[in-house]
Write a protein that holds these residues in place. Sequence first.
Motif, PDB file in Angstrom:
ATOM      1  N   LEU A  42       0.832  -1.202   0.000  1.00 28.43           N
ATOM      2  CA  LEU A  42       0.000   0.000   0.000  1.00 28.43           C
ATOM      3  C   LEU A  42       0.874   1.261   0.000  1.00 28.43           C
ATOM      4  O   LEU A  42       0.574   2.232  -0.709  1.00 28.43           O
ATOM      5  CB  LEU A  42      -0.926   0.000   1.221  1.00 28.43           C
ATOM      6  CG  LEU A  42      -1.913   1.180   1.317  1.00 28.43           C
ATOM      7  CD1 LEU A  42      -2.833   1.208   0.100  1.00 28.43           C
ATOM      8  CD2 LEU A  42      -2.728   1.094   2.609  1.00 28.43           C
ATOM      9  N   LEU A  43       1.960   1.227   0.792  1.00 32.86           N
ATOM     10  CA  LEU A  43       2.864   2.372   0.806  1.00 32.86           C
ATOM     11  C   LEU A  43       3.499   2.584  -0.570  1.00 32.86           C
ATOM     12  O   LEU A  43       3.590   3.720  -1.054  1.00 32.86           O
ATOM     13  CB  LEU A  43       3.958   2.152   1.854  1.00 32.86           C
ATOM     14  CG  LEU A  43       5.007   3.268   1.981  1.00 32.86           C
ATOM     15  CD1 LEU A  43       4.340   4.581   2.389  1.00 32.86           C
ATOM     16  CD2 LEU A  43       6.090   2.878   2.981  1.00 32.86           C
ATOM     17  N   ALA A  44       3.904   1.502  -1.227  1.00 30.97           N
ATOM     18  CA  ALA A  44       4.499   1.609  -2.561  1.00 30.97           C
ATOM     19  C   ALA A  44       3.476   2.105  -3.575  1.00 30.97           C
ATOM     20  O   ALA A  44       3.792   2.942  -4.437  1.00 30.97           O
ATOM     21  CB  ALA A  44       5.050   0.255  -2.995  1.00 30.97           C
ATOM     22  N   PHE A  45       2.246   1.640  -3.487  1.00 34.01           N
ATOM     23  CA  PHE A  45       1.204   2.065  -4.424  1.00 34.01           C
ATOM     24  C   PHE A  45       0.917   3.554  -4.270  1.00 34.01           C
ATOM     25  O   PHE A  45       0.824   4.290  -5.268  1.00 34.01           O
ATOM     26  CB  PHE A  45      -0.073   1.248  -4.192  1.00 34.01           C
ATOM     27  CG  PHE A  45      -1.171   1.570  -5.165  1.00 34.01           C
ATOM     28  CD1 PHE A  45      -1.270   0.904  -6.378  1.00 34.01           C
ATOM     29  CD2 PHE A  45      -2.118   2.545  -4.881  1.00 34.01           C
ATOM     30  CE1 PHE A  45      -2.280   1.195  -7.282  1.00 34.01           C
ATOM     31  CE2 PHE A  45      -3.135   2.854  -5.776  1.00 34.01           C
ATOM     32  CZ  PHE A  45      -3.211   2.170  -6.979  1.00 34.01           C
ATOM     33  N   VAL A  46       0.787   4.009  -3.016  1.00 34.19           N
ATOM     34  CA  VAL A  46       0.475   5.426  -2.775  1.00 34.19           C
ATOM     35  C   VAL A  46       1.640   6.312  -3.212  1.00 34.19           C
ATOM     36  O   VAL A  46       1.439   7.358  -3.843  1.00 34.19           O
ATOM     37  CB  VAL A  46       0.148   5.653  -1.296  1.00 34.19           C
ATOM     38  CG1 VAL A  46       0.001   7.150  -0.998  1.00 34.19           C
ATOM     39  CG2 VAL A  46      -1.130   4.923  -0.911  1.00 34.19           C
ATOM     40  N   ALA A  47       2.869   5.900  -2.903  1.00 33.46           N
ATOM     41  CA  ALA A  47       4.030   6.705  -3.285  1.00 33.46           C
ATOM     42  C   ALA A  47       4.132   6.833  -4.799  1.00 33.46           C
ATOM     43  O   ALA A  47       4.378   7.930  -5.326  1.00 33.46           O
ATOM     44  CB  ALA A  47       5.300   6.080  -2.711  1.00 33.46           C
ATOM     45  N   LEU A  48       3.945   5.712  -5.508  1.00 37.30           N
ATOM     46  CA  LEU A  48       4.013   5.772  -6.968  1.00 37.30           C
ATOM     47  C   LEU A  48       2.843   6.570  -7.538  1.00 37.30           C
ATOM     48  O   LEU A  48       3.004   7.290  -8.538  1.00 37.30           O
ATOM     49  CB  LEU A  48       4.019   4.354  -7.535  1.00 37.30           C
ATOM     50  CG  LEU A  48       4.237   4.231  -9.048  1.00 37.30           C
ATOM     51  CD1 LEU A  48       5.555   4.875  -9.459  1.00 37.30           C
ATOM     52  CD2 LEU A  48       4.193   2.772  -9.485  1.00 37.30           C
ATOM     53  N   TYR A  49       1.686   6.463  -6.906  1.00 41.55           N
ATOM     54  CA  TYR A  49       0.512   7.209  -7.365  1.00 41.55           C
ATOM     55  C   TYR A  49       0.765   8.720  -7.244  1.00 41.55           C
ATOM     56  O   TYR A  49       0.450   9.493  -8.156  1.00 41.55           O
ATOM     57  CB  TYR A  49      -0.708   6.806  -6.543  1.00 41.55           C
ATOM     58  CG  TYR A  49      -2.027   7.086  -7.209  1.00 41.55           C
ATOM     59  CD1 TYR A  49      -2.709   6.097  -7.894  1.00 41.55           C
ATOM     60  CD2 TYR A  49      -2.608   8.351  -7.146  1.00 41.55           C
ATOM     61  CE1 TYR A  49      -3.936   6.343  -8.491  1.00 41.55           C
ATOM     62  CE2 TYR A  49      -3.822   8.619  -7.745  1.00 41.55           C
ATOM     63  CZ  TYR A  49      -4.485   7.615  -8.434  1.00 41.55           C
ATOM     64  OH  TYR A  49      -5.689   7.870  -9.038  1.00 41.55           O
TER      65      TYR A  49
END
Length: 416
Positions: free
Chosen positions: A67-74
């Motif tokens: 989730l942290l990786a998804f939000v950061a990339l988003y």
Amino acid sequence: MNQARAFAHTHKHSEQTAPPVVDEPTPRAVAVLRVVILCLLIVPLPARVLAAGRHSTAEQALFAVLLLAFVALYVRNCVPADGGRPRWWPWTLAAQVALAYVPLVVFDFRTWSVGLYLTGLALVFVRGPWRWLVAAAFSGQDLFFGEWSTTTLDAVYNIVWVVERAVLVYGLVRMAEFARELIRVRAELIATHVARERLRFGRDLHDLLGFSLSALVLKSQLALRLVERDPELAHAQFVEGLVMARQALTDVDTVAGGYRGMSLAVEAPTAHGILSAAGVAVELTVDVGVLPADADTVLATVLREGTTNVLRHSSARRCSITAFVEADGGVVLTLANDGLRFRPASDVGSGSGSGPGMGLTSLLGRLAALGGTLTAEAVGGEFHLCARIPGRRADDPVPLSDAGSAARAHEPGSSA
């Protein structure tokens, strides 16, 4: 010299009133707002679902990392760029899609439902008709997984819910682009204002100081020639030169602070005295009465420039200065001299070359702001400089500030 230094020191350290600050979105404020909103937009739903389910500690840790990786990339994908889309955006979008669907090997779609937010990125990245096709596919993906849309009403609600968030994401990105564009346009406006102010400064420096400094040089030369032969007359010339030096200081103040009003009736006797001191026979006929302030200032500036050019660029022995009001209310100022060393009349407004044509080009802009004209031509062995300002109704004045703005609009690329 001490007076000049004191004047410069005063202007250097003078305080200026700062313009009022208007609240507006800065790029940094927009960036912070974008990060906060995207986190609040994406994190709560999957976090709530995860908390309500039964998952091992390892699954929860993996979920948090993903989730942290998804939000950061988003967030990174939503950062505006000069070209409209971030660098390497096809790869970052592909990575975003992979982060949305690869974890479904471990989690079900109800738990890992971040793919619902890909619709916003489709609106940001994809162009043309494909934008709507891709956005529609991402918006209706739950129809394929069937986790949230158990009924038709649920399906419609889910699609509307996804579209709402997609529009919000698209709006955040566009707002950031608008903030960047606002900064760029403001920088261009500031640069334009600085350029115009430099042109005004150069023009006024030429028009106002040229006359005073030319007169000062003339008085100093006369005083040096007479200092041994006639000390009293030399002293008188030095005194007059001091007066012209003080006038030059006043003109510097004028240039630094902006345009000031000038009077043709005041400048005419001064021009007569300066030309007479230079050995030029002057015929002065000025009968214009009370003129509008803007017209009076422009005509006085024309007289100064014409007088300066006679002193610096001609070998005139006779000069006539005539000003009168026409029947229709127009005002005509004419300077005629027998020293033909000016450029041809056709070159007056061209701005090419050097010499008096450059100063006269500046005057063309000033007169054009008032609807006036300026002609320079040889007539019967004499050079005639003629300025005319048409008459206008008393209830239709042209403000001096507007005249100055219009004059700058008519100026060529080079300053006077």
